[in-house]
Motif scaffolding. Structure first.
Motif, PDB file in Angstrom:
ATOM      1  N   HIS A  78       0.828  -1.187   0.000  1.00  0.00           N
ATOM      2  CA  HIS A  78       0.000   0.000   0.000  1.00  0.00           C
ATOM      3  C   HIS A  78       0.873   1.252   0.000  1.00  0.00           C
ATOM      4  O   HIS A  78       0.850   2.026  -0.928  1.00  0.00           O
ATOM      5  N   SER A  79       1.619   1.479   1.032  1.00  0.00           N
ATOM      6  CA  SER A  79       2.490   2.645   1.123  1.00  0.00           C
ATOM      7  C   SER A  79       3.836   2.312   0.480  1.00  0.00           C
ATOM      8  O   SER A  79       4.436   1.291   0.797  1.00  0.00           O
TER       9      SER A  79
ATOM     10  N   HIS B  36      -1.231   5.048  -1.663  1.00  0.00           N
ATOM     11  CA  HIS B  36      -1.150   5.723  -0.379  1.00  0.00           C
ATOM     12  C   HIS B  36      -0.810   7.212  -0.445  1.00  0.00           C
ATOM     13  O   HIS B  36      -1.408   7.999   0.258  1.00  0.00           O
TER      14      HIS B  36
ATOM     15  N   SER C 243      -4.643   8.548  -6.411  1.00  0.00           N
ATOM     16  CA  SER C 243      -5.804   7.870  -5.839  1.00  0.00           C
ATOM     17  C   SER C 243      -7.097   8.239  -6.555  1.00  0.00           C
ATOM     18  O   SER C 243      -7.198   9.300  -7.163  1.00  0.00           O
TER      19      SER C 243
END
Length: 182
Positions: free
Chosen positions: A1-2, A33, A58
């Protein structure tokens, strides 16, 4: 994710060592993220570019008034490991609010936008190096960084983001003691 270049350095070092160990099996590192459109290059112990981390913006606008975005990746038909390109799509929030609907439009193809011949780690590395001195390239990168909203970063900062696979590398590249805002 990050993305790994946002992790603690000890965790990032372990992860990067695994990616390099299994480099022939890792097709891509796809991250999110940050809500930013960016990439970073991971080099091996000899300094040769080995892997690329692609950080996608995003679909939820979070900060800096960014427009929502997503990516469609193209892989080789005979080899699911070879990433050929990606096309990024954005929805203009002002237009969506004015018209009560979001139109997702292609913003750019990565290869076309940057004039690259492939999605290889060496091509990304060369692009990152060129952005340090080529205002046209770094401006293009920054125009996509927040989905079309202005970003105040220098060519050196842009290049450092692209060439740093850990926070420590980013600090060293920028010549700073702390990273306040990536």
């Amino acid at each position: 994710h990050s993305p790994v270049n946002r992790w603690r350095d000890d965790f990032a070092a372990e992860y990067n060592a695994l990616v390099l160990q299994y480099n022939d099996l890792v097709a891509a590192q796809l991250w999110g993220h940050t809500h930013h459109d960016e990439f970073y290059v991971l080099s091996d112990e000899a300094g040769k570019p080995a892997q690329v981390g692609l950080v996608a913006p995003s679909v939820t606008p979070f900060q800096h008034g960014s427009n929502p975005a997503f990516r469609m990746f193209q892989y080789a038909h005979n080899d699911s490991k070879t990433l050929l390109d990606f096309v990024q799509f954005n929805a203009n929030l002002q237009h969506a609010n004015d018209n009560d609907r979001a139109d997702w439009l292609p913003t750019y193809s990565f290869l076309e936008a940057y004039g690259l011949s492939s999605m290889s780690a060496s091509e990304f590395y060369n692009l990152g190096k060129e952005m340090k001195t080529d205002v046209r390239l770094s401006s293009r990168f920054l125009s996509y960084f927040h989905g079309g909203f202005p970003v105040d970063k220098s060519e050196v900062e842009v290049s450092c983001i692209a060439l740093s696979a850990t926070r420590a590398e980013l600090l060293q590249c920028k010549g700073a003691d702390t990273v306040v805002n990536l």
